[in-house]
Design an enzyme around this catalytic site. Structure first.
Site, PDB file in Angstrom:
ATOM      1  N   HIS A 140      -9.134  -3.965  -3.532  1.00 18.61           N
ATOM      2  CA  HIS A 140      -8.720  -3.024  -4.566  1.00 18.61           C
ATOM      3  C   HIS A 140      -7.304  -3.327  -5.058  1.00 18.61           C
ATOM      4  O   HIS A 140      -6.972  -3.048  -6.206  1.00 18.61           O
ATOM      5  CB  HIS A 140      -8.778  -1.603  -4.003  1.00 18.61           C
ATOM      6  CG  HIS A 140      -8.486  -0.542  -5.012  1.00 18.61           C
ATOM      7  ND1 HIS A 140      -9.274  -0.321  -6.119  1.00 18.61           N
ATOM      8  CD2 HIS A 140      -7.467   0.363  -5.107  1.00 18.61           C
ATOM      9  CE1 HIS A 140      -8.770   0.670  -6.834  1.00 18.61           C
ATOM     10  NE2 HIS A 140      -7.666   1.096  -6.249  1.00 18.61           N
TER      11      HIS A 140
ATOM     12  N   PHE B 295      -3.272   5.329  -9.078  1.00 17.57           N
ATOM     13  CA  PHE B 295      -2.958   6.561  -8.345  1.00 17.57           C
ATOM     14  C   PHE B 295      -1.827   6.326  -7.344  1.00 17.57           C
ATOM     15  O   PHE B 295      -1.859   5.351  -6.599  1.00 17.57           O
ATOM     16  CB  PHE B 295      -4.226   7.005  -7.614  1.00 17.57           C
ATOM     17  CG  PHE B 295      -4.214   8.393  -7.073  1.00 17.57           C
ATOM     18  CD1 PHE B 295      -4.027   9.495  -7.899  1.00 17.57           C
ATOM     19  CD2 PHE B 295      -4.437   8.606  -5.713  1.00 17.57           C
ATOM     20  CE1 PHE B 295      -4.060  10.786  -7.380  1.00 17.57           C
ATOM     21  CE2 PHE B 295      -4.472   9.897  -5.189  1.00 17.57           C
ATOM     22  CZ  PHE B 295      -4.278  10.989  -6.024  1.00 17.57           C
TER      23      PHE B 295
ATOM     24  N   TRP C  45     -11.133   2.684 -11.520  1.00 16.56           N
ATOM     25  CA  TRP C  45     -11.692   3.836 -10.788  1.00 16.56           C
ATOM     26  C   TRP C  45     -11.898   4.971 -11.778  1.00 16.56           C
ATOM     27  O   TRP C  45     -10.972   5.313 -12.532  1.00 16.56           O
ATOM     28  CB  TRP C  45     -10.718   4.256  -9.691  1.00 16.56           C
ATOM     29  CG  TRP C  45     -11.225   5.328  -8.752  1.00 16.56           C
ATOM     30  CD1 TRP C  45     -11.760   5.143  -7.501  1.00 16.56           C
ATOM     31  CD2 TRP C  45     -11.196   6.755  -8.961  1.00 16.56           C
ATOM     32  NE1 TRP C  45     -12.082   6.352  -6.941  1.00 16.56           N
ATOM     33  CE2 TRP C  45     -11.750   7.366  -7.807  1.00 16.56           C
ATOM     34  CE3 TRP C  45     -10.780   7.562 -10.006  1.00 16.56           C
ATOM     35  CZ2 TRP C  45     -11.888   8.746  -7.675  1.00 16.56           C
ATOM     36  CZ3 TRP C  45     -10.908   8.945  -9.887  1.00 16.56           C
ATOM     37  CH2 TRP C  45     -11.462   9.524  -8.726  1.00 16.56           C
TER      38      TRP C  45
ATOM     39  N   ASP D  40     -13.548  -4.541  -2.618  1.00 15.80           N
ATOM     40  CA  ASP D  40     -12.916  -3.254  -2.953  1.00 15.80           C
ATOM     41  C   ASP D  40     -13.657  -2.116  -2.252  1.00 15.80           C
ATOM     42  O   ASP D  40     -14.827  -1.876  -2.524  1.00 15.80           O
ATOM     43  CB  ASP D  40     -12.944  -3.055  -4.473  1.00 15.80           C
ATOM     44  CG  ASP D  40     -12.049  -1.913  -4.950  1.00 15.80           C
ATOM     45  OD1 ASP D  40     -11.799  -0.972  -4.168  1.00 15.80           O
ATOM     46  OD2 ASP D  40     -11.602  -1.968  -6.111  1.00 15.80           O
TER      47      ASP D  40
ATOM     48  N   SER E 149      -6.911   0.395 -11.282  1.00 14.57           N
ATOM     49  CA  SER E 149      -7.517   1.517 -10.560  1.00 14.57           C
ATOM     50  C   SER E 149      -7.662   2.747 -11.460  1.00 14.57           C
ATOM     51  O   SER E 149      -8.366   2.668 -12.467  1.00 14.57           O
ATOM     52  CB  SER E 149      -6.710   1.812  -9.304  1.00 14.57           C
ATOM     53  OG  SER E 149      -7.441   2.630  -8.451  1.00 14.57           O
ATOM     54  N   MET E 150      -7.001   3.871 -11.162  1.00 12.34           N
ATOM     55  CA  MET E 150      -7.097   5.008 -12.084  1.00 12.34           C
ATOM     56  C   MET E 150      -6.507   4.646 -13.442  1.00 12.34           C
ATOM     57  O   MET E 150      -6.875   5.241 -14.457  1.00 12.34           O
ATOM     58  CB  MET E 150      -6.401   6.241 -11.506  1.00 12.34           C
ATOM     59  CG  MET E 150      -7.202   6.946 -10.425  1.00 12.34           C
ATOM     60  SD  MET E 150      -6.554   8.579 -10.128  1.00 12.34           S
ATOM     61  CE  MET E 150      -7.469   9.032  -8.640  1.00 12.34           C
TER      62      MET E 150
HETATM   63  O1  9J3 Z   1      -5.740   4.489  -8.671  1.00  7.46           O
HETATM   64  C1  9J3 Z   1      -6.408   4.285  -7.665  1.00  7.46           C
HETATM   65  O2  9J3 Z   1      -6.073   3.535  -6.717  1.00  7.46           O
HETATM   66  C2  9J3 Z   1      -7.673   5.082  -7.599  1.00  7.46           C
HETATM   67  C3  9J3 Z   1      -8.345   5.024  -6.302  1.00  7.46           C
HETATM   68  C4  9J3 Z   1      -8.065   6.239  -5.461  1.00  7.46           C
HETATM   69  O3  9J3 Z   1      -7.138   6.263  -4.714  1.00  7.46           O
HETATM   70  O4  9J3 Z   1      -8.923   7.260  -5.629  1.00  7.46           O
HETATM   71  C5  9J3 Z   1      -8.884   8.268  -4.632  1.00  7.46           C
HETATM   72  C6  9J3 Z   1      -9.058   9.603  -5.245  1.00  7.46           C
END
Ligand code: 9J3
Ligand code: ZN
Length: 293
Positions: free
Chosen positions: A240, A94, A187, A208, A162-163
């Site tokens: 994270h 993200f 995530w 994380d 993450s995402m």
């Molecule tokens: O891609 C990410 O770092 C997902 C973690 C995030 O910021 O989620 C918040 C909606």
């Protein structure tokens, strides 16, 4: 008469074997048994090294040339002497760009993979979209890219941070033909992945607070089928954003997982089984051994 012919055939086969045997090395027999194996036999040092045995070149894919994702950079072994390679696409998280996961490009490609680090259509795209974009990028890589002739289109994997890790799970769920998936501090609001049939290495970080392992990586891993080749690596003293900078533990186990499942290269199973024990960089490791059952 039949018996006589059979005996003659057997004698011919035996003499052929005798004729060929001196010239056929064990290594050739192993290569024939696994046509996807690439590079020399691995050692602890070779999988932990900053670079593997292959020199790496790179080429840019403009967002204007990309359909269904945001473009990116392809890292690939420069030499064409070893034939085709398996390939892996990697999505950032993200608000992030390919630069956030760029270190993995040459690190993995130098071990003998074509690696495509991508940008997403927008930095705010959610995991389901990132999953579709990983697949669009794989299709670009194998069908339209300048290096498509260097890729074995049947040997593909996905990774992401993450995402992008959430998207990695989405991609594996929607394309079962994928050979390996490695979400990095993934995530996702979807915590359950029983549909996945792709061997998956879930990597989480003990510290994380954005995608805590208790509500992301651990349930992701536990919800994967019990019969699946799967593993859970929890990084020690990590956050994270640990996957955003060069990290030997992430590299080592990602390389081993991709080699084992994208390339079917059992020489790398030594790094995965028996299960790695907790140490300075590993908080916890779960998985089932032996792999490939
Ligand atoms: O891609 C990410 O770092 C997902 C973690 C995030 O910021 O989620 C918040 C909606
Ligand atoms: Zn689910």
């Amino acid at each position: 008469m039949r018996r006589h012919l059979a005996a003659a055939a057997t004698a011919t086969a035996a003499s052929l074997t005798l004729l060929l045997a001196p010239g056929v090395r064990a290594a050739d027999a192993a290569a024939a048994a696994n046509p996807y194996e690439r590079g020399p036999a691995p050692t602890r040092a070779s999988v932990e090294a900053l670079r593997g045995p292959y020199a790496v070149s790179q080429t840019t894919v403009s967002s204007l040339a990309a359909t269904g994702f945001g473009g990116g950079t392809i890292y690939y072994p420069t030499s064409t002497a070893d034939g085709t390679f398996g390939a892996v696409v990697i999505s950032p998280g993200f608000t992030a760009y390919q630069s956030s996961i760029a270190w993995l490009g040459p690190r993995l490609a130098s071990q003998g993979f074509v690696v495509f680090t991508i940008d997403t259509l927008t930095t705010l795209d959610q995991p389901d979209s990132r999953g579709r974009q990983l697949l669009a990028a794989l299709d670009h890589l194998t069908q339209r890219s300048a290096v498509r002739g260097r890729i074995d289109a049947g040997r593909l994997g996905v990774m992401g941070h993450s995402m992008g890790g959430g998207g990695t799970l989405e991609a594996a769920k929607s394309r079962p033909s994928l050979k390996a998936a490695v979400p990095l501090t993934g995530w996702n609001t979807d915590k359950t992945w029983p549909e996945i049939t792709t061997p998956t290495l879930v990597i989480g970080a003990d510290g994380d607070t954005v995608a805590p392992v208790a509500t992301h990586s651990e349930p992701f891993y536990e919800s994967l089928p019990g019969s699946l080749d799967k593993a859970y690596l929890e990084l020690n003293g990590a956050t994270h954003f640990t996957p955003n900078t060069s990290n030997t533990t992430i590299a080592k186990y990602s390389i081993a997982w991709l080699k084992r499942f994208v390339d079917d290269d059992t020489r790398y199973e030594q790094f995965l089984c028996p299960l790695p024990r907790p140490d300075l960089t590993i908080e916890e490791y779960r998985g089932s051994c032996p792999l490939g059952s």
